[in-house]
Each structure stands twice: as C-alpha cells, then as structure tokens.
Design an enzyme around this catalytic site. Sequence first.
Site, PDB file in Angstrom:
ATOM      1  N   ILE A 188       1.882   5.513  10.445  1.00 14.64           N
ATOM      2  CA  ILE A 188       1.542   4.489  10.140  1.00 14.64           C
ATOM      3  C   ILE A 188       2.498   4.671   8.342  1.00 14.64           C
ATOM      4  O   ILE A 188       2.566   5.434   7.969  1.00 14.64           O
ATOM      5  CB  ILE A 188       0.434   5.394   8.699  1.00 14.64           C
ATOM      6  CG1 ILE A 188      -0.161   4.936   8.054  1.00 14.64           C
ATOM      7  CG2 ILE A 188       0.870   6.884   8.922  1.00 14.64           C
ATOM      8  CD1 ILE A 188      -2.250   5.869   8.053  1.00 14.64           C
ATOM      9  N   SER A 189       2.285   3.017   8.040  1.00 12.90           N
ATOM     10  CA  SER A 189       3.219   3.136   6.873  1.00 12.90           C
ATOM     11  C   SER A 189       2.923   3.463   5.875  1.00 12.90           C
ATOM     12  O   SER A 189       1.666   4.519   5.483  1.00 12.90           O
ATOM     13  CB  SER A 189       3.107   1.493   6.816  1.00 12.90           C
ATOM     14  OG  SER A 189       4.063   0.405   7.780  1.00 12.90           O
ATOM     15  N   LYS A 190       4.649   3.584   4.838  1.00 10.26           N
ATOM     16  CA  LYS A 190       4.117   4.182   3.636  1.00 10.26           C
ATOM     17  C   LYS A 190       3.002   3.713   2.514  1.00 10.26           C
ATOM     18  O   LYS A 190       3.320   1.822   2.951  1.00 10.26           O
ATOM     19  CB  LYS A 190       5.724   4.350   3.098  1.00 10.26           C
ATOM     20  CG  LYS A 190       6.326   4.787   3.829  1.00 10.26           C
ATOM     21  CD  LYS A 190       7.619   5.352   2.610  1.00 10.26           C
ATOM     22  CE  LYS A 190       7.871   4.123   2.280  1.00 10.26           C
ATOM     23  NZ  LYS A 190       9.713   4.374   1.408  1.00 10.26           N
ATOM     24  N   PRO A 191       1.797   3.498   2.116  1.00 10.73           N
ATOM     25  CA  PRO A 191       0.956   3.022   1.142  1.00 10.73           C
ATOM     26  C   PRO A 191       2.583   2.056   0.413  1.00 10.73           C
ATOM     27  O   PRO A 191       1.242   0.836  -0.018  1.00 10.73           O
ATOM     28  CB  PRO A 191       0.945   4.158  -0.374  1.00 10.73           C
ATOM     29  CG  PRO A 191       0.991   4.977   1.182  1.00 10.73           C
ATOM     30  CD  PRO A 191       1.978   5.705   1.665  1.00 10.73           C
TER      31      PRO A 191
ATOM     32  N   ARG B 200      -7.587   6.627   2.891  1.00 10.27           N
ATOM     33  CA  ARG B 200      -5.703   6.944   4.052  1.00 10.27           C
ATOM     34  C   ARG B 200      -5.794   8.168   5.046  1.00 10.27           C
ATOM     35  O   ARG B 200      -5.739   8.094   6.015  1.00 10.27           O
ATOM     36  CB  ARG B 200      -4.963   6.658   3.382  1.00 10.27           C
ATOM     37  CG  ARG B 200      -3.529   6.961   3.821  1.00 10.27           C
ATOM     38  CD  ARG B 200      -1.997   6.076   3.163  1.00 10.27           C
ATOM     39  NE  ARG B 200      -1.138   6.007   4.060  1.00 10.27           N
ATOM     40  CZ  ARG B 200      -0.106   6.989   3.955  1.00 10.27           C
ATOM     41  NH1 ARG B 200       0.113   8.011   3.629  1.00 10.27           N
ATOM     42  NH2 ARG B 200       0.916   6.562   4.827  1.00 10.27           N
TER      43      ARG B 200
END
Length: 277
Positions: free
Chosen positions: A123-126, A97
């Site tokens: 970028i979205s949270k994992p 990431r």
Amino acid sequence: MKPRPSFPAKLPASASPALASLKPAPTTFAARPLPAGGNRPSPLDQALARHAPASSMPLSSGLGLDSGAVRERMVAKLAAQGVRDAWVLQAMGRIERHRFVETALAGQAYEDTSLPIGLGQTISKPNVVARMLELLRQGASGKLGRVLEIGTGCGYQAAVLSQVATEVYSLERLRALHEKAKKNLLPFRLPNVHLMLGDGMLGYPKGAPYAGIISAAGGQEVPMVWVDQLAVGGRLVAPTLTASGQQALVVIHKTATGFDKQVLEAVHFVPLKSGIA
C-alpha cells in the site's frame, strides 16, 4: 461520455455502512474555534473551511485509530509537505487507512510509509497517494468524472478516489488481492466504486473515455491503450521507467491535437505486469 457499464463485482448496497452516503452536505472539516489566548486556526483548518468540498461522510469520533483526530494529523502533515488540493486532503482524512492493512501493522497505518499487503505488493505511502491524486485532479474545480485505476491492491486508493471522482473502475490482475479489496471495501458501501479482475495493461475500453487514469504499478513505458482510453482533457498519472533506468512519476494530459507529457520526481512502485494470476 458513454453510459456507465454494468459490473458484477459492484459492491452490494446491503452491507452495513461504515461511511454515510455521498450526497452533498456541509463539510466536517470546518475551522476549529479560536483557542484560549486568541491563536488563530491553523492554515490547514482555514484552507479546508474555505475550499473543502461538501460531503456527509463523517470522520469517526471514537478513540485510537478510529479517531478522526489521528487522520487529521496525517492530513496536516500532508499539507505541510505541499499537498494543496482541498478535495484530496479531505478524502485522505475521511478514509480509514488502518482498515486496509494487516492488524499487526495497523499502528503504522497513519505514518508516511508504504506497508506490505501480501503477494509482494504494498500500500503506497499517504504522501504518494495524495500527490498522485492531486496531479490527476490538476485543473479540476469539482469532482472528476469517470476514473480508471490500474492495480486495486488492497482497495485503499480506490476508496480515496471515490471521494474525488463520480465513478471509479479499478482493475486488479491478482485474484487474491481482488478478493481482499472486495472484503476491505464492503463495509464502506461505496456505490461508485467498481472492482474488476483483469489485465490492467489492457485498460478497460468498454468504460472509456476516462477523465483520469491512475496506475499503482510502473512499466517500461505508459501503454498506448491507456492514452487511447483517456478523454480529451483527461489526465493520466503513472510511474514509468526513464532513460536512466529509474522510475519517475509521469503525467500525460490529453489534448485535442495530441498529448503533453511531464516527467516528475523519482518514485518506487512494483513492476507493471500483464495477465491474470
């Protein structure tokens, strides 16, 4: 399923690989040896050893952010948060990431937080990425078929999708982000990922039907053209405004007689927009 269309934005195969090919091979997520004292491997290790899909794409063995151990800790946290799909857990552990965020933010890459990627996008949270992929794969025993992603962003989710789907077609409406995603993905040399500059609200009918459709932006409602492009038995996962005016994850499962719709937990995504900019 229709033959795969040709895309001029397909990632070239001549780039130096950061990851190996996707041909099946023994998984690298094997249970670790029993440590001194007789303690058993963690539930995550045992689950991945039993169920993880085969892949020859190795985790990095370096130090710092390049270390597979850093991503393994992130995966362990995802499992503790309730993610159970071994395909998704392994994919999250394999894709680095930190290569998709700005250098100044790389130290936060494996924290469970969204990060800016420019142009007002994130970028979205994992945890959100893993949750949405698990919902997309629900009921699947192996790789999904052809998947359409709405909103490429920096390319991270497309890379993760490449590990759980046979083909990934990703649409981005913002030219600068489309170019950034191409640059970010180039070293990974993922032959099953195809990036397109286009209006995501229209989907991509030439590639339909899709086994799954996933959106990284939320609108007033799910566009019916997306549902039309979904294969019977396919699943669509997208953030959508509810009657209360709040965003929530919506899952649509297409059947031979119509579709089933579930409204799940509240989320916060950038708004879905039309056109190319």
